[in-house]
Design a protein around this motif. Sequence first.
Motif, short mmCIF file in Angstrom:
data_model
loop_
_atom_site.label_atom_id
_atom_site.label_comp_id
_atom_site.label_asym_id
_atom_site.label_seq_id
_atom_site.Cartn_x
_atom_site.Cartn_y
_atom_site.Cartn_z
N LEU A 115 0.83 -1.21 0.00
CA LEU A 115 0.00 0.00 0.00
C LEU A 115 0.85 1.25 0.00
O LEU A 115 0.52 2.25 -0.64
N ASN A 136 0.71 3.93 -2.96
CA ASN A 136 0.37 5.30 -2.62
C ASN A 136 1.41 6.29 -3.17
O ASN A 136 1.06 7.33 -3.72
N GLU A 182 -8.83 7.81 4.26
CA GLU A 182 -8.08 6.81 3.49
C GLU A 182 -6.98 7.47 2.66
O GLU A 182 -7.08 8.63 2.29
N THR A 183 -5.96 6.68 2.33
CA THR A 183 -4.91 7.21 1.46
C THR A 183 -5.35 7.10 0.00
O THR A 183 -6.31 6.39 -0.31
N GLU A 241 -5.29 3.47 -1.21
CA GLU A 241 -6.45 2.69 -0.77
C GLU A 241 -7.68 3.05 -1.59
O GLU A 241 -8.47 2.18 -1.98
N GLY A 271 -9.95 0.86 -4.00
CA GLY A 271 -11.38 0.88 -3.71
C GLY A 271 -12.19 1.19 -4.95
O GLY A 271 -13.23 0.58 -5.20
#
Length: 342
Positions: free
Chosen positions: A13, A17, A247-248, A251, A255
């Motif tokens: 993650l 990111n 949330e980042t 993520e 999503g």
Amino acid sequence: ELDPLPPLTPDFLRVLNRVCEQCYSDFAPDDLENGVRELILQDLESFVRRQFAGARLQLFGSSKNGFGFRQSDLDICMVLEGKETMDDFDCINIIKGLARQLKKHPGLKNILPITTAKVPIVKFYHIRTGLEGDISLYNTLALHNTRLLASYAAIDRRVKILCYIMKVFAKMCDIGDASRGSLSSYAYTLMVLFFLQQRNPPVIPVLQEIYDGKTKPEVLVDGWNVYFFDDLKTLPRHWPQYGKNTETVGELWLGLLRFYTEDFDFREHVVCIRQHARLTTFNKQWTSKYIVIEDPFDLNHNLGAGLSRRSMINFYVTFFVNCTLLSQFFCFFFMFLHFCHQ
Ligand code: CTP
Ligand code: MG
């Protein structure tokens, strides 16, 4: 039942990111580049005015909505001072005259009038910057949807980054060119905004549903209500969920991919950013071939209508293969992109 995603380790993650953030900083234009766009606009305006006194030119689209790339085209809308509207016949004649005039401009080439499209335009190529552009007439709703998108972009920087990633993704996978039967950048942006509104807790509100008082204000343009809440400084007071989603970007991107592959039913649901309640293709009486995307102001406009069968197959394959089976692939995909760009 779909297989669950492979475990998303914190390391994965974190890299994802970083790559998402990098994608944004690699492609976003800086102030200087935005300034150049304004200069081109001013130069064109004074040139066009020699033939059409009272002509006013205005930038819209990604030069103004916050989701522009360095190489994005210049979308320009022209109006004549003192003239509120224009019928199709005059429009086409002016487009032809405009094309003849622009051909005399030494800084431009490849002048091409397109009078058969829904919105007639003159295309051009600006030699010194290598930017392409088009001029349309009285494209008033587009000016308003540009302002709406710019407001969403200003609420949270994750909005900007995700819309960028989506556009890069669409262009890299060759599913982002409306003139070749795919969806337009604008349609992809609406898909991202819709996802961010439907997320729990939401990242952005539905600006068209926020207002003081009991009834929604009415601001009519071309017969459609273009009202939306634009006093962003007071948004936290008007929208209780402000800042709840933490949330980042990484993520949220995963999503988004899961949302459009697992939750969103392409046959039944409508991508609709003007209301929070889910709208269905049945409500709209739109039979969807592939995907239905409602314009936020022109409610008769389905942005998915022009999609060709071939593009849709590409679209599905790209989404499904990349999203459900190979989510790890994305990490490499964006790293690859990043290194190519260096
Ligand atoms: N537009 C619209 N309806 C469409 C397509 C476009 O109203 N079906 C308007 C939107 O305001 C959009 C603008 O025209 O922002 C320009 O469209 P386009 O150039 O396709 O998208 P951009 O947002 O400018 O993205 P890009 O960076 O790819 O140019
Ligand atoms: Mg554009």
